[in-house]
Write a protein that holds these residues in place. Structure first.
Motif, PDB file in Angstrom:
ATOM      1  N   THR A 116       0.834  -1.213   0.000  1.00 21.85           N
ATOM      2  CA  THR A 116       0.000   0.000   0.000  1.00 21.85           C
ATOM      3  C   THR A 116       0.866   1.258   0.000  1.00 21.85           C
ATOM      4  OG1 THR A 116       0.025   0.249   2.402  1.00 21.85           O
ATOM      5  CG2 THR A 116      -1.724  -1.134   1.485  1.00 21.85           C
ATOM      6  N   GLY A 117       0.201   2.385  -0.152  1.00 24.00           N
ATOM      7  CA  GLY A 117       0.895   3.661  -0.089  1.00 24.00           C
ATOM      8  C   GLY A 117       1.455   3.928   1.300  1.00 24.00           C
ATOM      9  N   ALA A 118       0.641   3.687   2.316  1.00 22.84           N
ATOM     10  CA  ALA A 118       1.098   3.938   3.692  1.00 22.84           C
ATOM     11  C   ALA A 118       2.337   3.097   3.998  1.00 22.84           C
ATOM     12  CB  ALA A 118      -0.013   3.613   4.680  1.00 22.84           C
ATOM     13  N   PHE A 144      -1.174  14.286   3.069  1.00 19.79           N
ATOM     14  CA  PHE A 144      -1.762  12.985   3.410  1.00 19.79           C
ATOM     15  C   PHE A 144      -0.759  11.910   3.015  1.00 19.79           C
ATOM     16  CE2 PHE A 144      -4.109   9.079   2.920  1.00 19.79           C
ATOM     17  CZ  PHE A 144      -4.964   9.094   4.009  1.00 19.79           C
ATOM     18  N   HIS A 145      -0.415  11.061   3.999  1.00 23.93           N
ATOM     19  CA  HIS A 145       0.551   9.999   3.703  1.00 23.93           C
ATOM     20  C   HIS A 145       0.048   8.614   4.105  1.00 23.93           C
ATOM     21  CE1 HIS A 145       3.591  12.886   2.470  1.00 23.93           C
ATOM     22  NE2 HIS A 145       3.394  13.571   3.573  1.00 23.93           N
ATOM     23  N   GLU A 218       4.606  15.729  -1.008  1.00 30.43           N
ATOM     24  CA  GLU A 218       3.903  15.314  -2.225  1.00 30.43           C
ATOM     25  C   GLU A 218       4.137  16.423  -3.264  1.00 30.43           C
ATOM     26  OE1 GLU A 218      -0.409  14.196  -0.967  1.00 30.43           O
ATOM     27  OE2 GLU A 218       0.595  15.063   0.749  1.00 30.43           O
ATOM     28  N   GLU A 223      -4.842  14.402  -1.201  1.00 28.59           N
ATOM     29  CA  GLU A 223      -5.981  14.705  -0.324  1.00 28.59           C
ATOM     30  C   GLU A 223      -6.010  16.185   0.056  1.00 28.59           C
ATOM     31  OE1 GLU A 223      -6.843  11.261  -1.108  1.00 28.59           O
ATOM     32  OE2 GLU A 223      -8.176  12.041   0.448  1.00 28.59           O
ATOM     33  N   ASP A 251       6.519  11.820  -2.201  1.00 27.69           N
ATOM     34  CA  ASP A 251       5.399  10.875  -2.096  1.00 27.69           C
ATOM     35  C   ASP A 251       4.553  11.006  -3.357  1.00 27.69           C
ATOM     36  OD1 ASP A 251       3.205   9.358  -1.583  1.00 27.69           O
ATOM     37  OD2 ASP A 251       2.870  10.086   0.454  1.00 27.69           O
ATOM     38  N   GLN A 254      -0.346   9.337  -5.008  1.00 27.12           N
ATOM     39  CA  GLN A 254      -1.525   9.773  -5.776  1.00 27.12           C
ATOM     40  C   GLN A 254      -1.148  10.380  -7.135  1.00 27.12           C
ATOM     41  OE1 GLN A 254      -5.662  12.166  -4.782  1.00 27.12           O
ATOM     42  NE2 GLN A 254      -4.663  10.999  -3.223  1.00 27.12           N
ATOM     43  N   LYS A 280      -1.207   2.906  -5.459  1.00 33.39           N
ATOM     44  CA  LYS A 280      -2.404   3.215  -6.246  1.00 33.39           C
ATOM     45  C   LYS A 280      -2.388   2.705  -7.696  1.00 33.39           C
ATOM     46  CE  LYS A 280      -4.156   7.121  -3.508  1.00 33.39           C
ATOM     47  NZ  LYS A 280      -5.426   6.655  -2.980  1.00 33.39           N
TER      48      LYS A 280
HETATM   49  C1  LIG Z   1       0.069  10.925  -1.302  1.00 31.64           C
HETATM   50  C2  LIG Z   1      -0.444   9.709  -0.594  1.00 31.64           C
HETATM   51  N1  LIG Z   1       0.398   8.996   0.179  1.00 31.64           N
HETATM   52  C3  LIG Z   1       0.007   7.884   0.812  1.00 31.64           C
HETATM   53  C4  LIG Z   1      -1.301   7.437   0.733  1.00 31.64           C
HETATM   54  C5  LIG Z   1      -1.717   6.206   1.448  1.00 31.64           C
HETATM   55  O1  LIG Z   1      -1.961   5.180   0.539  1.00 31.64           O
HETATM   56  P1  LIG Z   1      -2.780   3.882   0.970  1.00 31.64           P
HETATM   57  O2  LIG Z   1      -4.202   4.309   1.172  1.00 31.64           O
HETATM   58  O3  LIG Z   1      -2.591   2.935  -0.178  1.00 31.64           O
HETATM   59  O4  LIG Z   1      -2.148   3.390   2.219  1.00 31.64           O
HETATM   60  C6  LIG Z   1      -2.216   8.142  -0.060  1.00 31.64           C
HETATM   61  C7  LIG Z   1      -3.605   7.706  -0.174  1.00 31.64           C
HETATM   62  O5  LIG Z   1      -4.497   8.390  -0.607  1.00 31.64           O
HETATM   63  C8  LIG Z   1      -1.772   9.311  -0.736  1.00 31.64           C
HETATM   64  O6  LIG Z   1      -2.604  10.024  -1.502  1.00 31.64           O
END
Ligand SMILES: Cc1ncc(COP(=O)(O)O)c(C=O)c1O
Length: 439
Positions: A116-118, A144-145, A218, A223, A251, A254, A280
């Motif tokens: 995942t992104g997180a 948002f991370h 980012e 977000e 980051d 998105q 994503k």
């Molecule tokens: C810039 C950014 N980083 C990290 C995340 C987190 O990603 P995930 O929801 O896959 O954990 C998101 C999710 O929207 C994001 O937009």
């Protein structure tokens, strides 16, 4: 094969969901999804939705691209799981080779895969700390991370994190250089210079540079509302990081993979981050992400300190490889630019028609947004009308998402396989709903 379901209506589905799924898994839109293709999905009633949200920026290559579906099926028949710590397998290596080829981070680049992104963000921070031997991390307002503990700490918006603390220590936050909301009376250039000074000052008044492992940003906030890092600011960030042995993390979760008309939004700036985080759009909906970085930094992570049971699962890797192949063959970067041009032209016309509510039109490539305000004032976000507007769009079968701390920014994350006809249809709906909230 038809998926059997006992659910008859969207409302039934939502009622059942409410009985068994935690309310904490929030509902953004009161709809359902049963099947999807290209830029549309169908709900439980069989109603067609034009999808300007792509499941929050995931189905960039379209819903269920046939070559991706075939790659998933083929891989699932051969090997679903091995765990890359236990056995090496082809799809993981092939995907990393491809990522290194399209997103080089300097002379030698390495990759680690995540789910995942997180998770990508968590791992990038761990790598930066091990590389520098330092602990502090600098992040930004409106960022948002993700929702895991470090990622949530780095996230700015309170409603995502209220009551979840204590958060990770040694995280410091700078104001994002949000040009649109700059103080009245300051030119764009003066504002950016002020924010660059603030960046330098943080080492004097908040945390010494000798403690800072990483700065994460980012390039285009997701977000946060598609706020774009100004060129001079990104350049200053690069310089500051070089000067103080700080790892610069972009980051791109998105903004990555064709959304802005390039593989990564950072490429628009003519500079390279030390590490970057992705997810994503990479897997067309299969859970896969990655950290890409300079090889010597990536290799500073001690064996076993990054990875996990599932990251880089063979089926997800096959989906990602097929997605990247599709993006290249269909030249989705060029398509993203064309979509962005069309959207910008239409949005600017809407801004001229409704100057008091459409405060700003911004974006790079197809990552476009409009900011809804009161009386044309950047400092008066229009939260309530944003809500009315979005519900109006849903009522007309257009899935759109809002963003921003005040939920007043319409962000478009349309699948890049959208036709011009579909795109204009969606933009017509947006215009008609703006007309309704215009006063
Ligand atoms: C810039 C950014 N980083 C990290 C995340 C987190 O990603 P995930 O929801 O896959 O954990 C998101 C999710 O929207 C994001 O937009």
């Amino acid at each position: 094969m038809q998926v059997k379901t006992i659910t008859q209506t969207t409302q039934d589905m939502i009622d059942r969901r409410k009985r068994v799924v935690s309310d904490g898994v929030g509902i953004f839109a009161p709809t359902s999804a049963v099947r999807a293709e290209g830029a549309v999905f169908y709900d439980a009633e069989g109603r067609e939705w034009l999808d300007f949200g792509a499941g929050i920026g995931v189905t960039t290559a379209g819903h269920c691209p046939p070559t991706v579906v075939a790659a998933i099926q083929k891989q699932a028949e051969q090997l679903i799981h091995a765990c890359f710590h236990v056995s090496s397998y082809e799809p993981y290596i092939a995907l990393c080779e491809k990522l290194v080829e399209i997103l080089p981070h300097g002379d030698a680049t390495k990759v680690m895969l995540t789910n995942t992104g997180a998770e990508s963000v968590e791992n990038a921070i761990k790598i930066a700390r091990q590389y520098t031997g330092k602990s502090a991390v600098i992040c930004y307002t409106e960022a948002f991370h993700g929702r895991s503990m470090m990622a949530m700490t780095l996230t700015s918006k309170i409603s995502y994190k209220e009551g979840c603390g204590p958060f990770a220590p040694e995280v410091y936050r700078l104001p994002f250089p949000n040009v649109y909301r700059r103080p009245k009376g300051l030119s764009e250039e003066e504002f950016v210079q002020t924010e660059i000074r603030r960046l330098h000052d943080i080492f004097e008044n908040t945390v010494p540079s000798s403690d800072v492992a990483a700065i994460i940003i980012e390039p285009v906030q997701g977000e946060g509302g598609f706020n774009i890092v100004p060129q001079a600011y990104f350049e200053a960030l690069r310089e500051v990081c070089d000067q103080h042995n700080i790892v610069l993390i972009a980051d791109e979760v998105q903004s990555g993979f064709c959304r802005t008309g390039k593989w990564g939004a950072y490429e628009h700036y003519g500079l390279v981050p030390d590490l970057s985080t992705w997810a994503k759009a990479l897997g067309s909906g299969m859970p896969i992400g990655c950290v890409i970085g300079k090889a010597h930094i990536m290799d500073a992570a001690r064996p076993g300190s990054i990875g996990g049971t599932y990251p880089g699962n063979p089926v997800c890797c096959a989906a990602a490889l097929a997605t990247l192949d599709f993006m290249e063959k269909e030249n989705l970067n060029a398509r993203s630019v064309a979509i962005g041009k069309l959207m910008r032209t239409r949005f600017e016309a809407m801004q001229q028609r409704f100057p008091l509510i459409v405060g700003d039109v911004r974006g790079i490539g197809a990552m476009m947004a409009i900011e809804l305000v009161r009386n044309g004032d950047p400092h008066r976000p229009s939260y309530d009308r944003g809500d009315v507007f979005i519900k109006g769009c849903w009522g007309q079968g257009l899935m759109v998402l809002v963003a921003g701390v005040n939920r007043n920014i319409l962000r478009v994350l349309v699948p890049l396989v959208v036709t011009d006809e579909q795109l204009n249809k969606g933009l017509d709906i947006i215009e008609s709903e703006l007309e309704k909230i215009n006063d």
